[in-house]
Design a protein around this motif. Structure first.
Motif, PDB file in Angstrom:
ATOM      1  N   LYS A  44      72.341  49.674  79.194  1.00  0.00           N
ATOM      2  CA  LYS A  44      73.346  50.145  78.248  1.00  0.00           C
ATOM      3  C   LYS A  44      74.736  50.260  78.871  1.00  0.00           C
ATOM      4  CE  LYS A  44      70.279  52.525  75.116  1.00  0.00           C
ATOM      5  NZ  LYS A  44      70.028  53.750  74.362  1.00  0.00           N
ATOM      6  N   THR A  45      74.811  50.313  80.185  1.00  0.00           N
ATOM      7  CA  THR A  45      76.110  50.415  80.840  1.00  0.00           C
ATOM      8  C   THR A  45      76.331  49.377  81.931  1.00  0.00           C
ATOM      9  OG1 THR A  45      75.258  52.060  82.398  1.00  0.00           O
ATOM     10  CG2 THR A  45      76.327  52.894  80.403  1.00  0.00           C
ATOM     11  N   SER A  46      75.315  48.661  82.330  1.00  0.00           N
ATOM     12  CA  SER A  46      75.415  47.737  83.456  1.00  0.00           C
ATOM     13  C   SER A  46      75.170  46.295  83.028  1.00  0.00           C
ATOM     14  CB  SER A  46      74.381  48.123  84.527  1.00  0.00           C
ATOM     15  OG  SER A  46      74.249  47.101  85.489  1.00  0.00           O
ATOM     16  N   ILE A  47      76.137  45.423  83.288  1.00  0.00           N
ATOM     17  CA  ILE A  47      75.951  44.005  82.982  1.00  0.00           C
ATOM     18  C   ILE A  47      74.834  43.422  83.844  1.00  0.00           C
ATOM     19  CG2 ILE A  47      77.749  43.177  84.563  1.00  0.00           C
ATOM     20  CD1 ILE A  47      76.799  41.645  81.127  1.00  0.00           C
ATOM     21  N   VAL A  48      74.708  43.904  85.069  1.00  0.00           N
ATOM     22  CA  VAL A  48      73.641  43.422  85.952  1.00  0.00           C
ATOM     23  C   VAL A  48      72.284  43.719  85.321  1.00  0.00           C
ATOM     24  CG1 VAL A  48      72.519  43.759  88.192  1.00  0.00           C
ATOM     25  CG2 VAL A  48      75.018  43.546  88.062  1.00  0.00           C
ATOM     26  N   ASN A  49      72.081  44.964  84.895  1.00  0.00           N
ATOM     27  CA  ASN A  49      70.804  45.335  84.273  1.00  0.00           C
ATOM     28  C   ASN A  49      70.608  44.651  82.932  1.00  0.00           C
ATOM     29  OD1 ASN A  49      71.314  48.503  85.710  1.00  0.00           O
ATOM     30  ND2 ASN A  49      69.703  47.105  86.309  1.00  0.00           N
ATOM     31  N   LEU A  50      71.688  44.436  82.186  1.00  0.00           N
ATOM     32  CA  LEU A  50      71.574  43.728  80.910  1.00  0.00           C
ATOM     33  C   LEU A  50      71.112  42.294  81.137  1.00  0.00           C
ATOM     34  CD1 LEU A  50      71.951  43.773  77.840  1.00  0.00           C
ATOM     35  CD2 LEU A  50      74.329  43.084  78.223  1.00  0.00           C
ATOM     36  N   MET A  51      71.703  41.627  82.116  1.00  0.00           N
ATOM     37  CA  MET A  51      71.288  40.255  82.421  1.00  0.00           C
ATOM     38  C   MET A  51      69.836  40.216  82.881  1.00  0.00           C
ATOM     39  SD  MET A  51      74.757  38.767  84.199  1.00  0.00           S
ATOM     40  CE  MET A  51      74.217  37.046  84.287  1.00  0.00           C
ATOM     41  N   GLU A  52      69.446  41.174  83.698  1.00  0.00           N
ATOM     42  CA  GLU A  52      68.065  41.232  84.174  1.00  0.00           C
ATOM     43  C   GLU A  52      67.088  41.498  83.034  1.00  0.00           C
ATOM     44  OE1 GLU A  52      68.380  44.121  87.319  1.00  0.00           O
ATOM     45  OE2 GLU A  52      69.141  42.614  88.735  1.00  0.00           O
ATOM     46  N   LEU A  53      67.524  42.250  82.019  1.00  0.00           N
ATOM     47  CA  LEU A  53      66.682  42.491  80.847  1.00  0.00           C
ATOM     48  C   LEU A  53      66.304  41.178  80.173  1.00  0.00           C
ATOM     49  CD1 LEU A  53      65.479  44.729  78.972  1.00  0.00           C
ATOM     50  CD2 LEU A  53      67.596  44.553  77.653  1.00  0.00           C
ATOM     51  N   PHE A  54      67.214  40.198  80.222  1.00  0.00           N
ATOM     52  CA  PHE A  54      66.971  38.885  79.629  1.00  0.00           C
ATOM     53  C   PHE A  54      66.319  37.915  80.612  1.00  0.00           C
ATOM     54  CE2 PHE A  54      70.647  40.387  77.091  1.00  0.00           C
ATOM     55  CZ  PHE A  54      70.001  40.447  75.875  1.00  0.00           C
ATOM     56  N   GLY A  55      65.994  38.397  81.813  1.00  0.00           N
ATOM     57  CA  GLY A  55      65.376  37.542  82.817  1.00  0.00           C
ATOM     58  C   GLY A  55      66.362  36.578  83.449  1.00  0.00           C
ATOM     59  N   LEU A  56      67.645  36.916  83.405  1.00  0.00           N
ATOM     60  CA  LEU A  56      68.683  36.052  83.951  1.00  0.00           C
ATOM     61  C   LEU A  56      69.042  36.456  85.375  1.00  0.00           C
ATOM     62  CD1 LEU A  56      71.023  36.054  80.841  1.00  0.00           C
ATOM     63  CD2 LEU A  56      69.692  34.116  81.680  1.00  0.00           C
TER      64      LEU A  56
END
Length: 105
Positions: free
Chosen positions: A50-62
């Motif tokens: 919700k606040t981290s682009i790194v974690n957001l990308m990892e959520l998508f397996g990127l």
């Protein structure tokens, strides 16, 4: 497929929607949050997407490396210094959410 296209497809099943195209149908931030929460729950992810682009990308397996984030920034039209990763990351998180909300339907 572009990095943003992968994110878009994971949420909406529409990889071809342009990241900043005028929306024919917009999605509210709350709807985006619900879809992201569903993806996180499905994957058992407890990351700070919700606040981290790194974690957001990892959520998508990127790949969330600086190189991949710089590539995503280029896709979304970032004009700043990609070596200033803190500033770029904040911009990226906001821009990804805006772009997802204003996607073409």
């Amino acid at each position: 497929m572009s990095i943003f296209g992968t994110m878009n497809e994971a949420i909406f099943g529409d990889a071809d929607a342009a990241p900043v195209a005028p929306a024919r149908k917009s999605t509210t931030p709350e709807e985006i949050d619900q879809r992201l929460a569903a993806i996180a729950a499905e994957k058992g992810a407890s990351s700070n997407y919700k606040t981290s682009i790194v974690n957001l990308m990892e959520l998508f397996g990127l790949d969330s490396s600086l190189t991949s984030r710089a590539e995503l920034a280029k896709e979304l039209g970032y004009a700043g210094d990609t070596n200033d990763s803190a500033t770029m990351n904040i911009w990226l998180r906001e821009q990804v959410m805006k772009s997802l909300a204003s996607r073409s339907a």
